[in-house]
Write a protein that holds these residues in place. Structure first.
Motif, PDB file in Angstrom:
ATOM      1  N   THR A  37       0.720  -1.165   0.055  1.00  0.00           N
ATOM      2  CA  THR A  37       0.022  -0.001   0.038  1.00  0.00           C
ATOM      3  C   THR A  37       0.703   1.275   0.063  1.00  0.00           C
ATOM      4  O   THR A  37       0.953   2.035   0.967  1.00  0.00           O
ATOM      5  N   PRO A  38       1.561   1.383  -0.999  1.00  0.00           N
ATOM      6  CA  PRO A  38       2.486   2.872  -1.344  1.00  0.00           C
ATOM      7  C   PRO A  38       1.479   3.974  -1.513  1.00  0.00           C
ATOM      8  O   PRO A  38       0.387   3.865  -2.069  1.00  0.00           O
ATOM      9  N   TRP A  39       1.994   5.228  -1.347  1.00  0.00           N
ATOM     10  CA  TRP A  39       1.100   6.268  -1.497  1.00  0.00           C
ATOM     11  C   TRP A  39       1.947   7.238  -2.502  1.00  0.00           C
ATOM     12  O   TRP A  39       3.191   7.552  -2.225  1.00  0.00           O
ATOM     13  N   ARG A  40       1.174   7.955  -3.108  1.00  0.00           N
ATOM     14  CA  ARG A  40       1.850   9.168  -3.960  1.00  0.00           C
ATOM     15  C   ARG A  40       1.306  10.385  -3.547  1.00  0.00           C
ATOM     16  O   ARG A  40       0.087  10.882  -3.268  1.00  0.00           O
ATOM     17  N   ILE A  41       2.183  11.428  -2.921  1.00  0.00           N
ATOM     18  CA  ILE A  41       1.727  12.825  -2.423  1.00  0.00           C
ATOM     19  C   ILE A  41       2.559  13.839  -2.930  1.00  0.00           C
ATOM     20  O   ILE A  41       3.763  13.579  -3.132  1.00  0.00           O
ATOM     21  N   SER A  42       1.907  14.999  -3.012  1.00  0.00           N
ATOM     22  CA  SER A  42       2.630  16.262  -3.477  1.00  0.00           C
ATOM     23  C   SER A  42       3.695  16.381  -2.640  1.00  0.00           C
ATOM     24  O   SER A  42       3.473  16.143  -1.132  1.00  0.00           O
ATOM     25  N   THR A  43       5.149  17.051  -2.846  1.00  0.00           N
ATOM     26  CA  THR A  43       5.991  17.263  -1.694  1.00  0.00           C
ATOM     27  C   THR A  43       5.738  18.346  -1.059  1.00  0.00           C
ATOM     28  O   THR A  43       5.705  18.400   0.093  1.00  0.00           O
ATOM     29  N   GLU A  44       4.757  19.443  -1.458  1.00  0.00           N
ATOM     30  CA  GLU A  44       4.188  20.099  -0.699  1.00  0.00           C
ATOM     31  C   GLU A  44       3.158  19.993   0.453  1.00  0.00           C
ATOM     32  O   GLU A  44       3.304  20.281   1.606  1.00  0.00           O
ATOM     33  N   GLN A  61      15.443  17.018   7.833  1.00  0.00           N
ATOM     34  CA  GLN A  61      15.800  16.039   9.031  1.00  0.00           C
ATOM     35  C   GLN A  61      14.882  15.341   9.608  1.00  0.00           C
ATOM     36  O   GLN A  61      14.823  14.180   9.862  1.00  0.00           O
ATOM     37  N   ASP A  62      13.831  16.272  10.004  1.00  0.00           N
ATOM     38  CA  ASP A  62      12.642  15.686  10.651  1.00  0.00           C
ATOM     39  C   ASP A  62      11.825  14.794  10.217  1.00  0.00           C
ATOM     40  O   ASP A  62      11.480  13.720  10.357  1.00  0.00           O
ATOM     41  N   ILE A  63      11.618  14.910   8.788  1.00  0.00           N
ATOM     42  CA  ILE A  63      10.759  14.249   7.935  1.00  0.00           C
ATOM     43  C   ILE A  63      11.504  12.953   7.473  1.00  0.00           C
ATOM     44  O   ILE A  63      10.944  11.780   7.722  1.00  0.00           O
ATOM     45  N   ASN A  64      12.866  12.912   7.225  1.00  0.00           N
ATOM     46  CA  ASN A  64      13.479  11.783   7.026  1.00  0.00           C
ATOM     47  C   ASN A  64      13.539  10.887   8.314  1.00  0.00           C
ATOM     48  O   ASN A  64      13.637   9.491   8.087  1.00  0.00           O
ATOM     49  N   GLU A  65      13.949  11.376   9.449  1.00  0.00           N
ATOM     50  CA  GLU A  65      13.682  10.706  10.817  1.00  0.00           C
ATOM     51  C   GLU A  65      12.389   9.810  11.037  1.00  0.00           C
ATOM     52  O   GLU A  65      12.443   8.688  11.396  1.00  0.00           O
ATOM     53  N   LYS A  66      11.230  10.457  10.814  1.00  0.00           N
ATOM     54  CA  LYS A  66      10.171   9.924  10.748  1.00  0.00           C
ATOM     55  C   LYS A  66       9.806   8.848   9.718  1.00  0.00           C
ATOM     56  O   LYS A  66       9.338   7.662  10.088  1.00  0.00           O
ATOM     57  N   LEU A  67      10.478   8.892   8.514  1.00  0.00           N
ATOM     58  CA  LEU A  67      10.616   7.889   7.521  1.00  0.00           C
ATOM     59  C   LEU A  67      11.232   6.823   8.141  1.00  0.00           C
ATOM     60  O   LEU A  67      10.873   5.693   8.160  1.00  0.00           O
ATOM     61  N   LYS A  68      12.242   7.082   8.523  1.00  0.00           N
ATOM     62  CA  LYS A  68      13.422   5.943   9.182  1.00  0.00           C
ATOM     63  C   LYS A  68      12.684   5.230  10.294  1.00  0.00           C
ATOM     64  O   LYS A  68      12.993   3.950  10.333  1.00  0.00           O
ATOM     65  N   ASN A  69      12.131   5.920  11.241  1.00  0.00           N
ATOM     66  CA  ASN A  69      11.479   5.078  12.369  1.00  0.00           C
ATOM     67  C   ASN A  69      10.380   4.418  11.803  1.00  0.00           C
ATOM     68  O   ASN A  69      10.108   3.065  12.567  1.00  0.00           O
ATOM     69  N   ARG A  70       9.860   4.596  10.661  1.00  0.00           N
ATOM     70  CA  ARG A  70       8.915   3.641  10.380  1.00  0.00           C
ATOM     71  C   ARG A  70       9.407   2.476   8.906  1.00  0.00           C
ATOM     72  O   ARG A  70       8.473   2.136   8.694  1.00  0.00           O
ATOM     73  N   GLY A  71      10.649   2.784   8.964  1.00  0.00           N
ATOM     74  CA  GLY A  71      11.201   1.740   7.972  1.00  0.00           C
ATOM     75  C   GLY A  71      10.657   2.064   6.412  1.00  0.00           C
ATOM     76  O   GLY A  71      10.462   1.107   5.485  1.00  0.00           O
ATOM     77  N   LEU A  72      10.562   3.530   6.153  1.00  0.00           N
ATOM     78  CA  LEU A  72       9.778   3.569   4.763  1.00  0.00           C
ATOM     79  C   LEU A  72      10.631   4.495   4.107  1.00  0.00           C
ATOM     80  O   LEU A  72      11.658   4.996   4.465  1.00  0.00           O
ATOM     81  N   VAL A  73      10.428   4.300   2.769  1.00  0.00           N
ATOM     82  CA  VAL A  73      11.280   5.072   1.693  1.00  0.00           C
ATOM     83  C   VAL A  73      10.724   6.168   1.022  1.00  0.00           C
ATOM     84  O   VAL A  73       9.416   6.100   0.784  1.00  0.00           O
ATOM     85  N   CYS A  74      11.178   7.483   0.672  1.00  0.00           N
ATOM     86  CA  CYS A  74      10.717   8.409   0.020  1.00  0.00           C
ATOM     87  C   CYS A  74      11.469   8.476  -1.430  1.00  0.00           C
ATOM     88  O   CYS A  74      12.915   8.559  -1.256  1.00  0.00           O
ATOM     89  N   LYS A  75      11.014   8.308  -2.544  1.00  0.00           N
ATOM     90  CA  LYS A  75      11.492   8.568  -3.623  1.00  0.00           C
ATOM     91  C   LYS A  75      10.652   9.580  -4.607  1.00  0.00           C
ATOM     92  O   LYS A  75       9.740   9.461  -4.812  1.00  0.00           O
ATOM     93  N   PRO A  76      11.443  10.586  -5.008  1.00  0.00           N
ATOM     94  CA  PRO A  76      12.826  10.941  -4.762  1.00  0.00           C
ATOM     95  C   PRO A  76      12.951  11.364  -3.399  1.00  0.00           C
ATOM     96  O   PRO A  76      11.702  11.670  -2.835  1.00  0.00           O
ATOM     97  N   ALA A  77      14.229  11.498  -2.583  1.00  0.00           N
ATOM     98  CA  ALA A  77      14.271  11.845  -1.468  1.00  0.00           C
ATOM     99  C   ALA A  77      13.448  13.219  -1.101  1.00  0.00           C
ATOM    100  O   ALA A  77      13.595  14.177  -2.097  1.00  0.00           O
ATOM    101  N   VAL A  78      13.023  13.646  -0.171  1.00  0.00           N
ATOM    102  CA  VAL A  78      12.241  14.892   0.268  1.00  0.00           C
ATOM    103  C   VAL A  78      13.299  15.925  -0.196  1.00  0.00           C
ATOM    104  O   VAL A  78      12.784  16.986  -0.338  1.00  0.00           O
ATOM    105  N   ASP A  79      14.542  15.915   0.397  1.00  0.00           N
ATOM    106  CA  ASP A  79      15.622  16.964   0.217  1.00  0.00           C
ATOM    107  C   ASP A  79      15.886  17.351  -1.043  1.00  0.00           C
ATOM    108  O   ASP A  79      16.024  18.570  -1.431  1.00  0.00           O
ATOM    109  N   ASN A  80      15.574  16.399  -2.249  1.00  0.00           N
ATOM    110  CA  ASN A  80      15.902  16.572  -3.592  1.00  0.00           C
ATOM    111  C   ASN A  80      14.696  16.455  -4.486  1.00  0.00           C
ATOM    112  O   ASN A  80      14.897  16.852  -5.640  1.00  0.00           O
ATOM    113  N   HIS A  86       5.721  15.428  -7.147  1.00  0.00           N
ATOM    114  CA  HIS A  86       5.177  14.438  -6.146  1.00  0.00           C
ATOM    115  C   HIS A  86       6.112  13.538  -5.813  1.00  0.00           C
ATOM    116  O   HIS A  86       7.467  13.298  -6.449  1.00  0.00           O
ATOM    117  N   VAL A  87       5.929  12.789  -4.656  1.00  0.00           N
ATOM    118  CA  VAL A  87       6.981  11.830  -4.274  1.00  0.00           C
ATOM    119  C   VAL A  87       6.197  10.471  -3.722  1.00  0.00           C
ATOM    120  O   VAL A  87       5.141  10.626  -3.584  1.00  0.00           O
TER     121      VAL A  87
END
Length: 348
Positions: A37-44, A61-80, A86-87
């Motif tokens: 059950t992946p999701w597509r969401i706008s970066t904004e 950093q805050d968003i990436n830490e929350k992703l890491k805590n749940r073992g999830l990945v964001c593509k492309p990375a929110v930073d980039n 969309h990501v």
């Protein structure tokens, strides 16, 4: 018979979902993301769910830490990611279509925490424009149409200096310089570096056609200065830690891998360890003694814990203005201190 795995079709996080209050925040949204059950969401929208309006180093950093805590990945990375694109947020075991953002680092990834691009209309008084430039520490202000879609020119300190009339009577259109190149928000930053250097800035448009962002030569200088040196230090520091850890037997080091990684085949020692695993291993008195670091173990490990925090925070350029906290500045100093200790320890 096993066929080619099919892509998992992501669910769409819509504006209606955002505004309905159905999802209270980023953690609520991430709880919806599960294997299959992946999701597509706008970066904004992703940034807004985290309680922010714009990106910046701390927000990323805050968003990436929350992703890491749940073992999830964001593509492309929110930073980039393109701020206006969309990501995909997913369990790493899911296969997903390639993200639509093709730029390795879109220019809008540099968008910081400013609420809006500061601009003026052609009829604004030159004195008022000049006042905004001083009060907001700006080197340029774009002169835009009311709908923000037409760029008439750009007021800069140089264009003001070149004006030969009476500034008291002048308007922005009188003191502005010529129109400049306007990029698309998804254009690759690396392709625009020469333009930024040549004209000292580049403006970019949102998908709706509005001129909505700017990246300046000063932004580039801050980004490179804030990351290049620390990257080099961290690379040397990590290389030295690995050499020192490899003075201990491989089976002993394997015991400090994260539980899910302990069955790793062909484990080659410290080169296959993560930074958190370095720290766990160095807590072992026998491993610590084998490194040959003849200094206080507790002080050194506390320094290395700060190094870990720095390492987690500088893997991408800061995409906002200079928002380094006192704590982050202190932690970066810890990198220098830890490196001095490691350099004082023989590697052989």
């Amino acid at each position: 018979m096993t066929g080619t795995p099919a892509f998992v079709e992501p669910q769409e996080f819509t504006v209606d979902k955002l505004e309905s209050g159905e999802v209270g925040g980023l953690n609520d949204f991430l709880a919806l993301v599960k294997k299959g059950t992946p999701w597509r969401i706008s970066t904004e929208h992703l940034i807004r769910l985290n309680g922010n309006s714009r990106r910046g180093k701390i927000v990323n950093q805050d968003i990436n830490e929350k992703l890491k805590n749940r073992g999830l990945v964001c593509k492309p990375a929110v930073d980039n990611a393109d701020y206006y694109g969309h990501v995909f947020i997913s369990d790493p075991r899911d296969e997903l279509p390639e993200p639509e953002t093709v730029a390795s680092l879109p220019i809008s990834a540099f968008r910081g925490d400013w609420p809006t691009l500061i601009s003026c209309g052609p009829e604004m008084s030159a004195k008022k424009t000049q006042t905004f430039m001083i009060s907001d520490d700006l080197s340029q202000i774009p002169v835009l149409s009311q709908d923000k879609k037409t760029l008439h020119g750009v007021v800069t300190w140089r264009s003001i200096a070149q004006y030969r009339g009476n500034l008291d009577d002048a308007k922005a259109k009188d003191v502005m310089g010529p129109r400049s190149h306007v990029a698309s928000s998804s254009d690759d930053f690396l392709d625009l570096v020469d333009t930024i250097i040549a004209q000292e800035f580049v403006l970019y448009r949102a998908p709706d056609g509005c001129v909505d962002g700017i990246v300046t030569a000063s932004d580039l200088a801050q980004a490179f200065n804030g990351t290049a040196g620390i990257y080099i230090q961290l690379q040397e520091l990590e290389s030295r830690i690995r050499i020192l850890l490899d003075k201990s037997p491989i089976p002993q080091l394997r015991g400090y891998l994260e539980p899910r990684r302990r069955d790793m085949s062909k484990f080659r020692g410290a080169t296959d360890m993560m930074f958190g695993e370095y720290l766990a291993a160095l807590e072992d008195k026998n491993i610590w003694n084998a490194t040959g670091i003849e200094l206080d173990q507790g002080v050194c490990i506390n320094l290395l814990k700060k190094v870990r925090d720095v390492r987690n925070g500088v893997m991408h350029f800061s995409s906002g203005p200079d928002d380094e906290t006192d704590l982050e500045s202190s932690n970066k100093h810890a990198v220098t201190r830890a490196l001095r200790i490691l350099r004082a320890t023989p590697l052989s």
